[in-house]
Design a protein around this motif. Structure first.
Motif, PDB file in Angstrom:
ATOM      1  N   PHE A 279       6.355  58.482 -76.874  1.00  0.00           N
ATOM      2  CA  PHE A 279       6.494  59.578 -75.923  1.00  0.00           C
ATOM      3  C   PHE A 279       5.086  59.864 -75.426  1.00  0.00           C
ATOM      4  CE2 PHE A 279       6.333  64.158 -75.002  1.00  0.00           C
ATOM      5  CZ  PHE A 279       7.322  64.241 -74.046  1.00  0.00           C
ATOM      6  N   ILE A 280       4.759  59.321 -74.272  1.00  0.00           N
ATOM      7  CA  ILE A 280       3.390  59.413 -73.767  1.00  0.00           C
ATOM      8  C   ILE A 280       3.244  60.710 -72.999  1.00  0.00           C
ATOM      9  CG2 ILE A 280       1.615  58.304 -72.384  1.00  0.00           C
ATOM     10  CD1 ILE A 280       3.038  55.649 -72.861  1.00  0.00           C
ATOM     11  N   ALA A 281       2.531  61.634 -73.585  1.00  0.00           N
ATOM     12  CA  ALA A 281       2.310  62.941 -72.976  1.00  0.00           C
ATOM     13  C   ALA A 281       1.092  63.561 -73.653  1.00  0.00           C
ATOM     14  CB  ALA A 281       3.542  63.830 -73.141  1.00  0.00           C
ATOM     15  N   GLU A 282       0.806  64.784 -73.286  1.00  0.00           N
ATOM     16  CA  GLU A 282      -0.293  65.504 -73.911  1.00  0.00           C
ATOM     17  C   GLU A 282       0.249  66.715 -74.652  1.00  0.00           C
ATOM     18  OE1 GLU A 282      -3.047  66.474 -70.775  1.00  0.00           O
ATOM     19  OE2 GLU A 282      -4.320  64.736 -71.251  1.00  0.00           O
ATOM     20  N   VAL A 283      -0.418  67.057 -75.752  1.00  0.00           N
ATOM     21  CA  VAL A 283      -0.115  68.279 -76.477  1.00  0.00           C
ATOM     22  C   VAL A 283      -1.389  69.113 -76.533  1.00  0.00           C
ATOM     23  CG1 VAL A 283       1.698  67.205 -77.855  1.00  0.00           C
ATOM     24  CG2 VAL A 283      -0.650  67.245 -78.730  1.00  0.00           C
ATOM     25  N   LEU A 284      -1.197  70.415 -76.628  1.00  0.00           N
ATOM     26  CA  LEU A 284      -2.337  71.316 -76.794  1.00  0.00           C
ATOM     27  C   LEU A 284      -2.555  71.529 -78.276  1.00  0.00           C
ATOM     28  CD1 LEU A 284      -4.450  73.178 -75.467  1.00  0.00           C
ATOM     29  CD2 LEU A 284      -2.751  75.015 -75.588  1.00  0.00           C
ATOM     30  N   TYR A 285      -3.683  71.068 -78.758  1.00  0.00           N
ATOM     31  CA  TYR A 285      -3.943  71.141 -80.191  1.00  0.00           C
ATOM     32  C   TYR A 285      -5.392  71.536 -80.433  1.00  0.00           C
ATOM     33  CZ  TYR A 285      -4.400  69.661 -85.072  1.00  0.00           C
ATOM     34  OH  TYR A 285      -4.642  69.628 -86.430  1.00  0.00           O
ATOM     35  N   MET A 286      -5.567  72.677 -81.077  1.00  0.00           N
ATOM     36  CA  MET A 286      -6.895  73.218 -81.372  1.00  0.00           C
ATOM     37  C   MET A 286      -7.742  73.348 -80.118  1.00  0.00           C
ATOM     38  SD  MET A 286      -8.018  71.647 -85.059  1.00  0.00           S
ATOM     39  CE  MET A 286      -7.144  72.133 -86.551  1.00  0.00           C
ATOM     40  N   GLY A 287      -7.105  73.813 -79.049  1.00  0.00           N
ATOM     41  CA  GLY A 287      -7.824  74.080 -77.816  1.00  0.00           C
ATOM     42  C   GLY A 287      -8.065  72.881 -76.938  1.00  0.00           C
ATOM     43  N   ARG A 288      -7.609  71.697 -77.334  1.00  0.00           N
ATOM     44  CA  ARG A 288      -7.832  70.484 -76.561  1.00  0.00           C
ATOM     45  C   ARG A 288      -6.501  69.852 -76.188  1.00  0.00           C
ATOM     46  NH1 ARG A 288      -9.397  66.826 -79.954  1.00  0.00           N
ATOM     47  NH2 ARG A 288      -9.981  65.355 -78.320  1.00  0.00           N
ATOM     48  N   ARG A 289      -6.467  69.225 -75.031  1.00  0.00           N
ATOM     49  CA  ARG A 289      -5.305  68.426 -74.653  1.00  0.00           C
ATOM     50  C   ARG A 289      -5.473  67.049 -75.264  1.00  0.00           C
ATOM     51  NH1 ARG A 289      -6.451  71.484 -70.045  1.00  0.00           N
ATOM     52  NH2 ARG A 289      -4.697  72.684 -69.226  1.00  0.00           N
ATOM     53  N   VAL A 290      -4.517  66.691 -76.123  1.00  0.00           N
ATOM     54  CA  VAL A 290      -4.609  65.437 -76.866  1.00  0.00           C
ATOM     55  C   VAL A 290      -3.395  64.581 -76.556  1.00  0.00           C
ATOM     56  CG1 VAL A 290      -4.844  64.393 -79.154  1.00  0.00           C
ATOM     57  CG2 VAL A 290      -5.812  66.662 -78.717  1.00  0.00           C
ATOM     58  N   LEU A 293      -0.454  59.615 -78.288  1.00  0.00           N
ATOM     59  CA  LEU A 293      -0.818  58.315 -78.855  1.00  0.00           C
ATOM     60  C   LEU A 293      -2.129  58.383 -79.634  1.00  0.00           C
ATOM     61  CD1 LEU A 293       0.042  55.931 -75.865  1.00  0.00           C
ATOM     62  CD2 LEU A 293       1.490  56.634 -77.771  1.00  0.00           C
ATOM     63  N   GLU A 294      -2.816  59.519 -79.569  1.00  0.00           N
ATOM     64  CA  GLU A 294      -4.126  59.639 -80.229  1.00  0.00           C
ATOM     65  C   GLU A 294      -4.214  60.904 -81.076  1.00  0.00           C
ATOM     66  OE1 GLU A 294      -6.888  59.537 -77.017  1.00  0.00           O
ATOM     67  OE2 GLU A 294      -6.506  57.427 -76.531  1.00  0.00           O
ATOM     68  N   LEU A 295      -3.117  61.263 -81.729  1.00  0.00           N
ATOM     69  CA  LEU A 295      -3.124  62.469 -82.532  1.00  0.00           C
ATOM     70  C   LEU A 295      -3.991  62.284 -83.771  1.00  0.00           C
ATOM     71  CD1 LEU A 295       0.676  63.400 -82.475  1.00  0.00           C
ATOM     72  CD2 LEU A 295      -1.159  64.437 -81.148  1.00  0.00           C
ATOM     73  N   PRO A 296      -4.789  63.283 -84.137  1.00  0.00           N
ATOM     74  CA  PRO A 296      -5.573  63.189 -85.367  1.00  0.00           C
ATOM     75  C   PRO A 296      -4.657  63.235 -86.583  1.00  0.00           C
ATOM     76  CG  PRO A 296      -5.771  65.380 -84.418  1.00  0.00           C
ATOM     77  CD  PRO A 296      -5.026  64.549 -83.417  1.00  0.00           C
ATOM     78  N   TRP A 297      -5.144  62.728 -87.706  1.00  0.00           N
ATOM     79  CA  TRP A 297      -4.308  62.640 -88.910  1.00  0.00           C
ATOM     80  C   TRP A 297      -3.834  64.002 -89.379  1.00  0.00           C
ATOM     81  CZ3 TRP A 297      -5.402  65.249 -93.330  1.00  0.00           C
ATOM     82  CH2 TRP A 297      -6.699  65.738 -93.490  1.00  0.00           C
ATOM     83  N   LEU A 360       0.989  55.314 -90.302  1.00  0.00           N
ATOM     84  CA  LEU A 360       1.540  54.488 -89.231  1.00  0.00           C
ATOM     85  C   LEU A 360       1.192  54.995 -87.841  1.00  0.00           C
ATOM     86  CD1 LEU A 360       5.116  53.884 -90.720  1.00  0.00           C
ATOM     87  CD2 LEU A 360       3.139  52.352 -90.818  1.00  0.00           C
ATOM     88  N   HIS A 361       0.446  56.117 -87.778  1.00  0.00           N
ATOM     89  CA  HIS A 361       0.069  56.717 -86.486  1.00  0.00           C
ATOM     90  C   HIS A 361       1.307  56.973 -85.629  1.00  0.00           C
ATOM     91  CE1 HIS A 361      -4.127  55.886 -87.428  1.00  0.00           C
ATOM     92  NE2 HIS A 361      -3.795  54.640 -87.699  1.00  0.00           N
ATOM     93  N   SER A 362       2.324  57.512 -86.249  1.00  0.00           N
ATOM     94  CA  SER A 362       3.580  57.774 -85.544  1.00  0.00           C
ATOM     95  C   SER A 362       3.392  58.870 -84.499  1.00  0.00           C
ATOM     96  CB  SER A 362       4.661  58.194 -86.531  1.00  0.00           C
ATOM     97  OG  SER A 362       4.883  57.184 -87.492  1.00  0.00           O
ATOM     98  N   VAL A 363       4.164  58.758 -83.432  1.00  0.00           N
ATOM     99  CA  VAL A 363       4.111  59.749 -82.363  1.00  0.00           C
ATOM    100  C   VAL A 363       5.010  60.921 -82.725  1.00  0.00           C
ATOM    101  CG1 VAL A 363       4.722  60.222 -79.966  1.00  0.00           C
ATOM    102  CG2 VAL A 363       3.553  58.092 -80.567  1.00  0.00           C
TER     103      VAL A 363
END
Length: 541
Positions: A279-290, A293-297, A360-363
């Motif tokens: 699901f290629i999109a952005e989330v707002l996480y800790m004040g940043r758009r992430v 596909l690149e979510l921190p652990w 597994l760096h799951s989305v």
């Protein structure tokens, strides 16, 4: 006279088994709570799509029996349908009830029925958690405490009315854990069949339920190694394995129409799609758009901490430390107790899925909703931690003030949480445990389910007497969803993106913390559960 008969019946029920009386009363009250609140919630992003998934499979199933039927005529065919590999164990029966039993025509009636159905399934999960805790802690009261913690988890309570994916999966997965516990207690072929069918139900809701198969085999092996040295017990454990697997395979096949034409191939395809889900999109996480596909652990662990009541989290940490300490201190002796082996089950239930997501760096997105099914394990370990503190206070005088103080603080937070839920209703899903509104508004997604749109639309309908009301938003589907559950006479007044000078703009806050520009209009209303601005209504004329 009727009063006295009722009084005598209640007395007889109480005298026969007070614990049963209390437990039944508890779940009756929970059902009444659902009846009071199921009409209050909006329609989430996924509900229209989930309904279509159910209708697609229902049309396919009926077509096998009656090829020339006119069942769901405007519904896509299952072959080539983009979401044909989604489990429909909840959605297909709901579609059949809608069409065959109730004959629901109006969308409001459908979604209200759906919301109540989700809550009933959630109740099943609450019951399964109660039963599991009762077995582990040998106490009805502790079992009810564990189930109450689930009900008094604000986000879970709200989502128990509309989240037909994650909450329904949580309920069936928890049921699968309970049937596994029963099987471990007494390995018989009947219990193996029941557990196999419960496992199949979880898989047929979401394929990740296949974890129950691995957990079952692992726990049966643990039982064989460390369980009671009873005659024939090892043999019975070996015999229930094929019975369980056979029941699970048959149940999975029967409950998932996508598998009917090519069981093995389609199951492997669905499993592969789950592993490669993107699901290629952005989330707002800790004040940043992430990017998803690149979510921190730490994405899931942080969301768990900030959306779980503090007392639950603290007790959970104590429970995990207590379970690990018992394992280290007593070594194999701890595993030779049934309670010790269940602690291993609960630890695995909570830790393994989260570890899989990280490794597994799951989305995942929308907070940690894809991992909601591990939350009952968190609560079971929290109850264990709270029990350890209480027992410490009973055995050591110096610890009594500590235990009493912890109990007072935990009870106080539970009451505070109830008060916050009442204040935020029906937007409990925007709950954050300890962050201030300012911190939430700048760092995290708020109403990612878009339920606040209903509250905004209903406010407009009450305050604007115009026969036609023009509304718009960045995603028209969100307005469509929530108009669908409004009263028909109010729904008929709204027009989306219609020409006209006077316009209302509704804007929620999902991936952007910034306020909406003045060019869209002046703010006339805002939905602010817990003091957090979750929806803005602007008016321009």
């Amino acid at each position: 006279m009727l009063f006295y008969r009722l009084r005598d019946a209640l007395r007889a029920a109480f005298a026969a088994d007070p614990r049963t009386f209390y437990v039944r009363g508890y779940f009756v009250l929970l059902l009444l709570l659902g009846l009071c609140f199921y009409k209050d919630y909006g329609v989430s992003w996924d509900e229209q799509a989930d309904r279509t998934n159910g209708m697609v499979s229902a049309r396919y199933a009926v077509g096998l029996v009656a090829p020339n039927n006119n069942f769901f005529p405007n519904t896509p065919d299952i072959h080539g349908y983009v979401e044909n590999d989604h489990g429909v164990f909840f959605e297909m029966p709901l579609a059949l009830l809608d069409k065959v039993v109730f004959g629901i025509e109006d969308s409001r009636t459908y979604f209200l029925t759906r919301h109540f159905a989700v809550f009933v399934v959630f109740m099943m999960g609450v019951w399964a958690l109660y039963k599991t805790a009762r077995v582990r802690f040998r106490s009805t009261r502790v079992g009810l405490l564990a189930s109450t913690l689930l009900v008094l988890s604000p986000r879970f309570f709200a989502e128990s009315f509309y989240n037909g994916k994650d909450i329904v999966f949580l309920a069936f997965f928890t049921l699968g854990i309970y049937t596994l516990v029963r099987l471990l207690e007494r390995p018989t072929w009947r219990r193996a069949v029941v557990h196999g069918l419960a496992t199949a139900a979880a898989v047929d809701v979401r394929i990740l339920g296949i974890l129950l198969v691995a957990m079952t085999l692992g726990m049966l092996a643990l039982e064989a190694l460390f369980g009671p040295r009873e005659p024939q017990r090892g043999r019975r454990l070996g015999q229930v394995v094929p019975v369980f697997l056979g029941a699970a395979v048959v149940g999975i096949y029967l409950g998932w129409p996508y598998l009917w034409e090519a069981p093995v191939r389609n199951f492997l395809t669905a499993f592969d799609n789950m592993k490669k889900f993107r699901f290629i999109a952005e989330v707002l996480y800790m004040g940043r758009r992430v990017s998803t596909l690149e979510l921190p652990w730490h994405y899931a662990p942080v969301w768990i901490v900030i959306t779980t009541p503090v007392a639950y989290t603290a007790a959970f940490v104590l429970g995990v430390l207590g379970a690990l300490a018992a394992l280290v201190r007593r070594h194999l002796a701890h595993l030779r107790t049934f309670a010790g082996r269940l602690d291993i089950l609960f630890l695995g239930w909570f830790i393994l899925p989260i570890a899989m997501v990280i490794v597994l760096h799951s989305v995942i997105y929308d907070g940690w909703r894809h991992l909601y099914f591990v939350y009952p394990a968190l609560l079971l370990l929290a109850v264990r931690g709270a029990g350890s503190v209480w027992q410490l206070g009973r055995h050591y005088r110096w610890a009594r003030p500590v235990a009493l103080g912890a109990a007072v603080l935990a009870g106080g937070e539970m009451l505070y949480t109830i008060g916050r839920m009442v204040q935020a209703h029906p937007q409990e899903q925007v709950y954050f445990s300890f962050l201030s509104p300012a911190e939430v508004e700048t760092q995290f997604e708020r109403d990612y389910w878009a339920l606040t749109y209903r509250q905004g639309l209903e406010w407009i309908a009450r305050h604007d007497p115009s026969p036609q009301i023009n509304v718009r938003t960045t995603n028209p589907g969100l307005i469509d969803n929530n108009l669908a559950i409004m009263k028909p006479e109010d729904r008929a007044r709204f027009r989306e993106n219609a020409p006209g000078k006077a316009q209302y703009f509704l804007g929620a806050y999902r991936v952007h913390p910034e306020p909406y520009p003045d060019s869209l209009g002046n703010e006339v209303y805002a939905v602010k559960p817990y003091g957090i601005k979750a929806l803005t209504v602007l008016y321009k004329w």
